[in-house]
Design an enzyme around this catalytic site. Structure first.
Site, PDB file in Angstrom:
ATOM      1  N   GLN A   1      28.041  67.099  -4.875  1.00  0.00           N
ATOM      2  CA  GLN A   1      29.044  67.018  -3.814  1.00  0.00           C
ATOM      3  C   GLN A   1      30.091  65.985  -4.215  1.00  0.00           C
ATOM      4  O   GLN A   1      29.828  64.790  -4.188  1.00  0.00           O
ATOM      5  CB  GLN A   1      28.388  66.640  -2.477  1.00  0.00           C
ATOM      6  CG  GLN A   1      27.494  67.741  -1.903  1.00  0.00           C
ATOM      7  CD  GLN A   1      26.634  67.248  -0.741  1.00  0.00           C
ATOM      8  OE1 GLN A   1      25.843  66.326  -0.889  1.00  0.00           O
ATOM      9  NE2 GLN A   1      26.794  67.869   0.418  1.00  0.00           N
TER      10      GLN A   1
ATOM     11  N   HIS B   1      19.974  68.788  13.668  1.00  0.00           N
ATOM     12  CA  HIS B   1      19.453  69.335  12.420  1.00  0.00           C
ATOM     13  C   HIS B   1      19.042  68.249  11.440  1.00  0.00           C
ATOM     14  O   HIS B   1      18.298  68.507  10.489  1.00  0.00           O
ATOM     15  CB  HIS B   1      20.523  70.209  11.749  1.00  0.00           C
ATOM     16  CG  HIS B   1      21.598  69.403  11.087  1.00  0.00           C
ATOM     17  ND1 HIS B   1      22.536  68.682  11.802  1.00  0.00           N
ATOM     18  CD2 HIS B   1      21.863  69.161   9.778  1.00  0.00           C
ATOM     19  CE1 HIS B   1      23.334  68.061  10.967  1.00  0.00           C
ATOM     20  NE2 HIS B   1      22.956  68.332   9.726  1.00  0.00           N
ATOM     21  N   ASP B   2      19.513  67.019  11.669  1.00  0.00           N
ATOM     22  CA  ASP B   2      19.355  65.957  10.688  1.00  0.00           C
ATOM     23  C   ASP B   2      18.127  65.106  10.994  1.00  0.00           C
ATOM     24  O   ASP B   2      17.476  65.258  12.039  1.00  0.00           O
ATOM     25  CB  ASP B   2      20.603  65.081  10.674  1.00  0.00           C
ATOM     26  CG  ASP B   2      21.093  64.774   9.279  1.00  0.00           C
ATOM     27  OD1 ASP B   2      20.269  64.847   8.341  1.00  0.00           O
ATOM     28  OD2 ASP B   2      22.278  64.464   9.114  1.00  0.00           O
TER      29      ASP B   2
ATOM     30  N   ARG C   1      13.496  67.701   6.178  1.00  0.00           N
ATOM     31  CA  ARG C   1      14.248  68.017   7.396  1.00  0.00           C
ATOM     32  C   ARG C   1      14.093  69.484   7.783  1.00  0.00           C
ATOM     33  O   ARG C   1      14.290  69.844   8.947  1.00  0.00           O
ATOM     34  CB  ARG C   1      15.728  67.673   7.194  1.00  0.00           C
ATOM     35  CG  ARG C   1      16.010  66.175   7.108  1.00  0.00           C
ATOM     36  CD  ARG C   1      17.453  65.883   6.788  1.00  0.00           C
ATOM     37  NE  ARG C   1      17.850  66.406   5.486  1.00  0.00           N
ATOM     38  CZ  ARG C   1      19.073  66.286   4.982  1.00  0.00           C
ATOM     39  NH1 ARG C   1      20.018  65.671   5.674  1.00  0.00           N
ATOM     40  NH2 ARG C   1      19.362  66.778   3.792  1.00  0.00           N
TER      41      ARG C   1
ATOM     42  N   ARG D   1      33.478  70.784  13.769  1.00  0.00           N
ATOM     43  CA  ARG D   1      32.690  69.563  13.582  1.00  0.00           C
ATOM     44  C   ARG D   1      33.131  68.918  12.272  1.00  0.00           C
ATOM     45  O   ARG D   1      32.928  69.473  11.200  1.00  0.00           O
ATOM     46  CB  ARG D   1      31.206  69.906  13.529  1.00  0.00           C
ATOM     47  CG  ARG D   1      30.269  68.753  13.195  1.00  0.00           C
ATOM     48  CD  ARG D   1      28.852  69.319  13.112  1.00  0.00           C
ATOM     49  NE  ARG D   1      27.859  68.334  12.732  1.00  0.00           N
ATOM     50  CZ  ARG D   1      27.511  68.055  11.478  1.00  0.00           C
ATOM     51  NH1 ARG D   1      28.120  68.665  10.465  1.00  0.00           N
ATOM     52  NH2 ARG D   1      26.563  67.176  11.212  1.00  0.00           N
TER      53      ARG D   1
ATOM     54  N   GLU E   1      31.642  64.018  13.498  1.00  0.00           N
ATOM     55  CA  GLU E   1      30.260  63.809  13.076  1.00  0.00           C
ATOM     56  C   GLU E   1      30.211  62.418  12.467  1.00  0.00           C
ATOM     57  O   GLU E   1      30.251  62.235  11.252  1.00  0.00           O
ATOM     58  CB  GLU E   1      29.841  64.883  12.066  1.00  0.00           C
ATOM     59  CG  GLU E   1      28.340  64.884  11.756  1.00  0.00           C
ATOM     60  CD  GLU E   1      27.981  64.076  10.515  1.00  0.00           C
ATOM     61  OE1 GLU E   1      26.819  63.638  10.415  1.00  0.00           O
ATOM     62  OE2 GLU E   1      28.854  63.866   9.654  1.00  0.00           O
TER      63      GLU E   1
ATOM     64  N   ASP F   1      32.594  67.005   9.575  1.00  0.00           N
ATOM     65  CA  ASP F   1      31.398  66.470   8.932  1.00  0.00           C
ATOM     66  C   ASP F   1      31.754  65.319   8.001  1.00  0.00           C
ATOM     67  O   ASP F   1      32.716  65.387   7.231  1.00  0.00           O
ATOM     68  CB  ASP F   1      30.700  67.583   8.142  1.00  0.00           C
ATOM     69  CG  ASP F   1      29.425  67.106   7.490  1.00  0.00           C
ATOM     70  OD1 ASP F   1      28.415  66.994   8.206  1.00  0.00           O
ATOM     71  OD2 ASP F   1      29.444  66.828   6.282  1.00  0.00           O
TER      72      ASP F   1
ATOM     73  N   HIS G   1      33.789  65.932   1.116  1.00  0.00           N
ATOM     74  CA  HIS G   1      33.418  66.382  -0.224  1.00  0.00           C
ATOM     75  C   HIS G   1      33.364  67.901  -0.297  1.00  0.00           C
ATOM     76  O   HIS G   1      33.309  68.590   0.729  1.00  0.00           O
ATOM     77  CB  HIS G   1      32.050  65.814  -0.617  1.00  0.00           C
ATOM     78  CG  HIS G   1      31.009  65.970   0.452  1.00  0.00           C
ATOM     79  ND1 HIS G   1      30.706  64.963   1.352  1.00  0.00           N
ATOM     80  CD2 HIS G   1      30.208  67.015   0.790  1.00  0.00           C
ATOM     81  CE1 HIS G   1      29.768  65.369   2.183  1.00  0.00           C
ATOM     82  NE2 HIS G   1      29.448  66.619   1.875  1.00  0.00           N
TER      83      HIS G   1
ATOM     84  N   ASP H   1      22.494  70.968  -0.181  1.00  0.00           N
ATOM     85  CA  ASP H   1      22.438  70.116   1.014  1.00  0.00           C
ATOM     86  C   ASP H   1      22.455  70.949   2.287  1.00  0.00           C
ATOM     87  O   ASP H   1      23.149  70.628   3.248  1.00  0.00           O
ATOM     88  CB  ASP H   1      23.582  69.105   1.005  1.00  0.00           C
ATOM     89  CG  ASP H   1      23.415  67.993   2.041  1.00  0.00           C
ATOM     90  OD1 ASP H   1      22.266  67.735   2.450  1.00  0.00           O
ATOM     91  OD2 ASP H   1      24.427  67.401   2.459  1.00  0.00           O
TER      92      ASP H   1
END
Length: 616
Positions: free
Chosen positions: A234, A377-378, A494, A264, A308, A266, A166, A123
């Site tokens: 994950q 980035h997403d 992506r 961050r 995030e 996540d 995760h 990921d």
């Protein structure tokens, strides 16, 4: 308490414990049966981290305490990148590129996952196998400390990702659970048959329905179904277990003692599970964030948390603090709604929906700040609220479908060159990948593409908070045509909007669009001299007088600034009465972006196609 602590350090630590222990206990009480016992463990961890913290970082803590608004200031601009795609190599190479970042006015650098991930697929690094080491190709933890030292010397702060929801299935906790360790098995949610997973999945949405359907994965070693919200590799950790909380608290303290100044958080929205819900945005998420922040405030108060939370508009502000958690959770949060509305306005050539949607967000605590951005980035998920759409006469489903069609280039007349990511045939949702330049249509038949890129950035730079440039967008880079050729990337488009920078002989990256590069640089300079953009000043979105012009007022003791943004490809206007109502004299007003007076005609400020004005 360590006896080696000098008296002045002991005095500071005691004062911080006294100050933050109530917040810590208040956060832990909804989570655990014995919050006092958990608090005792956490205070011991914070005390040890405080004692180990080097003098330079103690000095940083003092400076940040004396200037708690340091991250809210108008001269703070952010930059986000993958280290190797930005600098071409490792963390040492990033340090060598710091002068370029300094020339952009960057004060906040977010490097995408650098901690050691599991083997591909991982990921993009968000399946972390070891929170205590750096990816071998990027360097070591000592290199990380050296980079943070270099950045501090230039007035910059480093942000790193801390994945909370995760870990990789190759993480030591997961491996121990597979080997039969009952304590580590309890770090995860594992079920012997499908009875409970089926009950949970009745209300759980799929995050990646095409890539990773379902929310549970069978593991032979566990002889059970383990919770896997995002991907099979994950494993979701169980924050209802206080041992998990203490593990992550130690990770936070260790990274802060390496000089990391922003974490961050996540996938924070997913951390607490409740049967019968979508297991997102549960109240306990904010309680655990408050408690984790209190631990950090005791040991390393220079550290900030960034949520995030890519969630619906109604849930967003809670990540900066509402109600009992007001100003006590994350210091920063992504303004995903602003990003979505910018692209929606450009496609629709209309600011009415965007204005209404942005007006619905409550004002966040004045001690916090939004992260504003055009791209990240997403992928982009079209978080258009059905209620907001209905309020302005639109159908939310139809508008989301239109945006997906437009930005994938499938809608007649579209100038966009995005890629469909994560299509859900059941719901019709289609997310979109692409750089800002590609989504705005640079390199196509439309000569107004550069103006769209600069307008989008002007909106996020003028909204307040910390505007963050996504690496390559400041250069007008298009989609990477070779994105699928790198190992492990072919199934994830992506990577198209994560291009590698090419560096020239002058130690500056080569732009695809010099006009975009010049325009972004001008925005950063203009922003740094406008105190009305301090994040403690709330942005007030006005009702549009011209449906294609977004109006954002920033009212400050030094005077009001009006941001006016024409999202249409033809001239538009702002009635002078709007300026007068804000206390701005049309005869004296100037555009802060150019220093020149705006064009006035027919009792209105005239805007060229895709023009932005910061009127003061």
């Amino acid at each position: 308490m360590p006896t080696a602590l000098p008296a002045h350090r002991r005095e500071v630590l005691d004062a911080r414990i006294e100050r933050w222990l109530p917040d810590l206990l208040a956060g832990l009480t909804p989570l655990y049966a014995d919050p006092v016992a958990v608090a005792d463990r956490l205070v011991a961890l914070a005390t040890a981290a405080f004692a180990a913290r080097e003098d330079e970082l103690h000095a940083l803590d003092l400076r940040r305490s004396l200037a708690p608004d340091w991250f809210q200031r108008e001269d703070v601009v952010g930059y986000a990148a993958y280290a190797e795609r930005f600098a071409g190599r490792d963390l040492a190479a990033v340090a060598a590129r710091v002068p370029y970042l300094e020339s952009l006015g960057v004060r906040y650098l977010h490097l995408m996952p650098v901690l050691t991930p599991g083997p591909p697929p991982n990921d993009g690094g968000y399946a972390v196998a070891d929170y205590g080491s750096i990816r071998p190709d990027l360097g070591t933890m000592d290199d990380l400390a050296e980079l943070t030292r270099t950045l501090r010397g230039r007035g910059m702060s480093l942000c790193l990702d801390l994945v909370l929801n995760h870990v990789a299935d190759t993480h030591a906790w997961a491996l121990a659970a597979k080997a039969g360790d009952p304590a580590k098995r309890a770090y995860f949610r594992v079920f012997g048959d499908r009875t409970e997973p089926d009950a949970w999945e009745a209300t759980l949405p799929e995050v990646f329905p095409d890539l990773a359907p379902g929310s549970f994965t069978w593991d032979d070693d566990l002889a059970g179904w383990v919770w896997t919200t995002f991907n099979s590799y994950q494993w979701d950790v169980d924050w209802a277990n206080p041992d998990v909380f203490c593990e992550y608290a130690q990770i936070v303290l260790d990274l802060a003692n390496r000089g990391v100044e922003v974490l961050r958080l996540d996938a924070i929205a997913f951390t607490w599970k409740r049967l019968g819900t979508n297991c997102q945005n549960q109240p306990e998420v904010h309680a655990l964030t408050q408690a984790l922040r209190a631990v950090a405030r005791i040991a390393c108060p220079a550290l900030l948390f960034k949520a995030e939370a890519i969630v619906g508009p109604r849930d967003l502000v809670a990540y900066l603090g509402t109600g009992e958690h007001w100003g006590k959770v994350s210091d920063l949060a992504y303004h995903n709604g602003l990003m979505v509305q910018v692209w929606s306005m450009l496609a629709a050539r209309d600011a009415v929906l965007g204005s209404h949607a942005l007006q619905q967000l409550p004002v966040p605590p004045s001690t916090t700040a939004w992260i504003t951005y055009v791209r990240c980035h997403d992928d982009i998920g079209w978080a258009i609220d059905d209620g907001d759409a209905a309020a302005v006469g639109l159908d939310g489903y139809a508008h989301r479908r239109f945006l997906s069609d437009w930005y994938s280039g499938d809608f007649p007349g579209s100038w966009a060159r995005g890629l469909v990511f994560g299509e859900n045939e059941a719901t019709g949702d289609r997310r979109i990948s692409g750089t800002a330049a590609a989504l705005a249509g640079t390199g196509t038949w439309d000569p107004q593409a550069v103006a769209r890129v600069l307008l989008a950035h002007a909106v996020v730079f003028g909204f307040g908070g910390i505007p963050v440039l996504w690496s390559g967008d400041e250069l007008g880079l298009g989609n990477d045509p070779h994105w699928a050729q790198e190992p492990g990337h072919a199934a994830d488009n992506r990577w198209a909007h994560r291009p590698r920078l090419t560096w020239g002989a002058d130690d500056r990256p080569v732009p695809d669009s010099p006009a975009v590069a010049r325009g972004i640089a001008a925005l950063t300079r203009a922003r740094a001299t406008l105190p009305q953009l301090h994040a403690s000043v709330a942005a007030r979105v006005l009702d549009p007088r011209d449906p294609a012009v977004l109006l954002v007022a920033r009212e400050h003791p030094l005077g009001t600034v009006l941001g006016a943004y024409n999202v249409a490809p033809e001239p538009r206007h702002v009635p002078l009465q709007v300026l007068r109502d804000l206390g701005l004299d049309p005869a004296r007003v100037v555009d802060h972006l150019t220093g020149a007076a705006p064009q006035l005609a027919e009792d209105a400020v005239q805007l060229a196609p895709y023009q932005a004005l910061w009127l003061r």
